[in-house]
Write a protein that holds these residues in place. Structure first.
Motif, short mmCIF file in Angstrom:
data_model
loop_
_atom_site.label_atom_id
_atom_site.label_comp_id
_atom_site.label_asym_id
_atom_site.label_seq_id
_atom_site.Cartn_x
_atom_site.Cartn_y
_atom_site.Cartn_z
N LEU A 1 11.39 5.43 0.17
CA LEU A 1 10.94 5.47 -1.04
C LEU A 1 9.53 6.27 -1.15
O LEU A 1 8.64 5.49 -1.25
CB LEU A 1 10.92 4.28 -1.91
CG LEU A 1 11.31 4.36 -3.46
CD1 LEU A 1 12.85 4.59 -3.53
CD2 LEU A 1 10.82 3.36 -4.48
N ILE A 2 9.78 7.43 -0.97
CA ILE A 2 8.43 8.34 -1.19
C ILE A 2 8.23 8.45 -2.71
O ILE A 2 8.89 9.43 -3.26
CB ILE A 2 8.77 9.75 -0.33
CG1 ILE A 2 9.38 9.41 1.24
CG2 ILE A 2 7.56 10.61 -0.64
CD1 ILE A 2 9.71 10.82 1.83
N THR A 3 7.15 7.87 -2.80
CA THR A 3 6.85 7.99 -4.39
C THR A 3 5.77 8.84 -4.72
O THR A 3 5.37 9.40 -5.94
CB THR A 3 6.70 6.76 -4.87
OG1 THR A 3 5.62 5.79 -4.05
CG2 THR A 3 7.75 5.72 -5.19
N ASP A 4 4.87 9.34 -3.89
CA ASP A 4 3.69 10.37 -4.20
C ASP A 4 3.67 11.31 -2.94
O ASP A 4 3.64 10.82 -1.74
CB ASP A 4 2.51 9.44 -4.59
CG ASP A 4 1.67 10.69 -5.43
OD1 ASP A 4 1.91 11.69 -5.92
OD2 ASP A 4 0.42 10.34 -5.70
N ILE A 5 3.20 12.41 -3.06
CA ILE A 5 2.90 13.45 -2.23
C ILE A 5 1.72 14.48 -2.83
O ILE A 5 1.80 14.68 -3.88
CB ILE A 5 4.25 14.07 -2.06
CG1 ILE A 5 3.95 15.30 -0.71
CG2 ILE A 5 4.76 15.04 -3.08
CD1 ILE A 5 5.32 15.80 -0.07
N LEU A 6 0.86 14.97 -1.90
CA LEU A 6 -0.02 15.72 -2.25
C LEU A 6 -0.35 16.77 -0.86
O LEU A 6 -0.19 16.38 -0.01
CB LEU A 6 -1.34 15.12 -3.01
CG LEU A 6 -2.23 14.19 -2.07
CD1 LEU A 6 -2.96 14.75 -1.04
CD2 LEU A 6 -3.10 13.42 -3.16
N ILE A 7 -1.13 17.57 -1.39
CA ILE A 7 -1.56 18.83 -0.35
C ILE A 7 -3.13 18.89 -0.33
O ILE A 7 -3.75 18.89 -1.59
CB ILE A 7 -0.92 20.21 -0.72
CG1 ILE A 7 0.58 19.88 -0.68
CG2 ILE A 7 -1.39 21.16 0.16
CD1 ILE A 7 1.51 21.44 -0.98
N SER A 8 -3.49 18.74 0.61
CA SER A 8 -5.04 19.02 0.74
C SER A 8 -5.61 20.40 0.13
O SER A 8 -4.75 21.28 0.27
CB SER A 8 -5.60 18.69 2.08
OG SER A 8 -5.11 19.77 2.95
N MET A 9 -6.75 20.30 -0.45
CA MET A 9 -7.39 21.58 -1.08
C MET A 9 -7.36 22.84 -0.06
O MET A 9 -7.09 23.79 -0.35
CB MET A 9 -8.64 21.39 -1.74
CG MET A 9 -9.26 22.20 -2.55
SD MET A 9 -8.15 22.54 -4.03
CE MET A 9 -8.43 20.95 -5.01
N CYS A 10 -7.40 22.50 1.30
CA CYS A 10 -7.42 23.48 2.31
C CYS A 10 -5.97 24.02 2.46
O CYS A 10 -5.77 24.91 3.40
CB CYS A 10 -8.01 23.10 3.25
SG CYS A 10 -7.42 21.78 4.39
N ASP A 11 -4.84 23.49 2.09
CA ASP A 11 -3.57 23.61 2.15
C ASP A 11 -3.07 23.44 3.43
O ASP A 11 -1.99 24.05 4.03
CB ASP A 11 -3.34 25.16 1.92
CG ASP A 11 -3.40 25.36 0.23
OD1 ASP A 11 -3.09 24.32 -0.25
OD2 ASP A 11 -3.48 26.39 -0.10
#
Length: 450
Positions: A304-314
Motif C-alpha cells: 500500500l504505497i500511500t505517498d511518494i515525492l521527488i527530491s528538489m534536485c530531481d
C-alpha cells in the motif's frame, strides 16, 4: 536569465536547495474518527535543533467544527508566483475531506497561525456541485485550485474548484471531464501545457472504509489523465488496469523543462513513470513491491504505497509502504530505471520495525515531506480515519508519531534520526493522528516553477 527574488518562493529549484533550513513545520492533527469529540487542528512543530523546544508541538490551531477530517493542504502562493512582488506565501488553505469545508489560515505569525476565513460546504455545493476537497495548488495567476473528489451527493468524478485571491469561489477549472470516472491528486507543468491527475474513488465509496467488494465492482480508480492546461480538458488517459489500482500522488520532476514524473498505485503497490516522447505522453511501470503473506489476513498483504515525492534536485524518489511499514529511497538519475538506495522500517504489519526513544512505532509510515536540501525526510503515519481504524485498530489509543529520517543526498541511504520524535499520543485533548506536513518556506510537494 536571472530573477530578482521579489515574490514568494524561489527563482529555481537550485535556489530552493540553497535556502535556509526549515525551523518550524506545520502538520495536520486529527481527532475525527478517534472517538475524541474535539476539532482537528493545525500543529506547529519546532524542528530547529538549536531551540529549547526542538521536536515539540509549540502551537495548536483548532478549527471551529468537529469531524472535518482535515487532510491535505497547500498555499495561496508558491514559486509559480515568484515574479510577482505583490504576492506572498502567507495563507495556507486547509480543506476538510469529510465535511467539504475549507479553512483559510493566516501564517503571518509563523509560530502561531490564526484562522482567517471559513468557506462553508453549502456554498461550494450551490456554486459548483462539488464536495470532498483534496489537493491544493496555487496557480501563477493568483488563483488557488483544489481537486474535488465528488459531486454534492458524494458520487464521482468530482472536478476542480477555483478560489480567487480573496478566497472567494471563482467556479470550476475544468471545461470537460467526461472521460474521468474519479479524481484525486494533480500537478501542473506550464512549460509543457500539461496537468496530470489521478484517481482514488467516489467519496461515498471510501468514506466508510475499504471493502474488497468495491474493488470487484470497479468502484476504485486505475487511470491517470493528461490535460491540456490551457484548454482545461483531457487529451490523453492511461488505463493502468489491474496493475495500477488506486493511483494516488502524482509528482512531476521540479525542473520545469522535464517531462518526467511518477505516480504510485497504492493497492497494486507499484510505481509508474511517465514522460513525453515524440509529442505523446507515455507511461510505464518501473517498480513493483510484492505482497506478503501475513498470518490472519485472507489475502497476501499489499505494501500500500500511500505517498511518494521527488527530491528538489530531481535525483531521488521516496515512497512509503503504509501496510508493510517501510520507506524507500530510489535513485532516479535514469528515470526509467530507478535504483533502490535506502530503506527504513517505521511500523507496519510485518513486524520489522523497532523503537525510537523507547516508543514502539505503531501504524505505518504514510505522509512524507522532504527538506529543500534533500537531507531530512519527515514522516507521519495516519492515512484516513476509517482506514486507520480498519487496518490499525489500536491507532486511536496510541496516536501518531512524527519522525525525521536522515538522508544522504550525495551517495544515497536513509536512517531514522534517534534525536527527533514527536509523540501525538500525548496531546492535551488526548491521542491525535497526524497527516500532511508543510513548511512555511515551501516544500518538495507544493512548489511549481513556470
Amino acid at each position: 536569465m536571472t530573477h530578482a527574488c521579489c515574490g514568494p518562493g524561489y527563482a529555481s529549484p537550485e535556489a530552493a536547495i540553497q535556502a535556509e533550513r526549515e525551523k518550524v513545520l506545520y502538520a495536520i492533527a486529527l481527532y475525527t474518527g478517534t472517538g475524541i469529540e474535539e476539532p482537528d487542528y493545525l500543529a506547529t512543530i519546532d524542528v530547529d535543533p538549536n531551540s529549547p523546544t526542538y521536536s515539540q508541538v509549540i502551537h495548536r490551531l483548532p478549527v471551529p467544527y468537529i469531524g472535518d477530517e482535515l487532510h491535505h493542504f497547500g498555499w495561496n502562493a508558491c514559486s509559480s508566483c515568484h515574479g510577482d512582488a505583490h504576492k506572498s506565501r502567507r495563507f495556507t488553505v486547509i480543506p476538510g475531506l469529510r465535511s467539504s469545508r475549507i479553512y483559510i489560515v493566516d501564517t503571518a505569525d509563523t509560530k502561531a497561525p490564526k484562522l482567517h476565513k471559513v468557506i462553508e460546504p453549502e456554498e461550494i455545493k450551490a456554486k459548483t456541485n462539488l464536495t470532498a476537497p483534496h489537493t491544493v495548488h496555487c496557480l501563477a495567476d493568483g488563483h488557488v485550485m483544489i481537486s474535488m473528489l465528488g459531486d454534492s451527493e458524494g458520487n464521482g468524478p468530482g472536478g476542480f474548484l477555483l478560489l480567487n485571491d480573496n478566497f472567494d469561489i471563482a467556479g470550476r477549472w475544468e471545461r470537460q471531464a467526461d472521460t474521468m470516472r474519479f479524481n484525486y491528486d494533480f500537478w501542473y507543468q506550464p512549460r509543457h501545457n500539461v496537468m496530470v491527475s489521478s484517481e482514488w474513488g467516489a467519496p461515498k465509496t471510501f468514506y466508510p472504509g475499504f471493502d474488497l467488494n468495491d474493488l470487484a465492482a470497479g468502484n476504485y480508480g486505475h487511470h491517470i489523465h493528461f490535460w491540456d492546461w490551457s484548454k482545461q480538458e483531457i487529451i490523453q488517459s492511461f488505463d493502468l488496469g489491474e496493475e495500477g489500482l488506486i493511483p494516488l500522488e502524482v509528482r512531476f520532476q521540479h525542473n520545469p523543462d522535464s517531462t518526467h514524473g511518477f505516480v504510485a498505485a497504492a493497492l497494486s503497490s507499484n510505481v509508474w513513470h511517465w514522460h513525453k516522447s515524440n509529442g505523446h505522453w507515455e507511461v510505464e511501470k518501473v517498480i513493483d513491491v510484492p505482497s506478503v503473506q501475513v498470518e490472519g489476513w485472507p489475502i497476501p498483504v499489499p505494501s500500500l504505497i500511500t505517498d511518494i515525492l521527488i527530491s528538489m534536485c530531481d535525483r531521488y524518489v521516496y515512497f512509503s509502504n503504509w501496510l508493510h511499514g517501510d520507506i524507500r529511497q530510489y535513485d532516479i538519475s535514469d528515470p526509467a530505471h530507478p535504483r533502490l538506495t535506502g530503506q527504513v522500517w517505521c511500523g507496519g504489519l510485518l513486524g520489522n520495525s523497532g523503537e525510537v526513544q523507547g516508543h514502539k512505532l505503531v501504524g505505518g509510515p504514510q505522509m512524507l515531506q522532504l527538506s529543500l536540501d534533500g537531507q531530512r525526510l519527515y514522516v507521519t503515519n495516519s492515512l484516513f480515519s476509517s482506514w486507520d481504524n480498519q487496518f490499525y485498530p489500536d491507532f486511536s489509543q496510541t496516536g501518531s508519531y512524527l519522525l525525521q529520517i536522515d538522508c544522504d543526498s550525495k551517495n544515497g541511504g536513509i536512517k531514522i534520526n534517534e534525536d527527533f520524535y514527536v509523540d501525538f499520543g500525548k496531546e492535551p485533548a488526548g491521542p491525535a493522528r497526524a497527516h500532511e506536513i508543510r513548511y512555511p518556506g515551501g516544500d518538495c510537494t507544493s512548489d511549481v516553477w513556470v
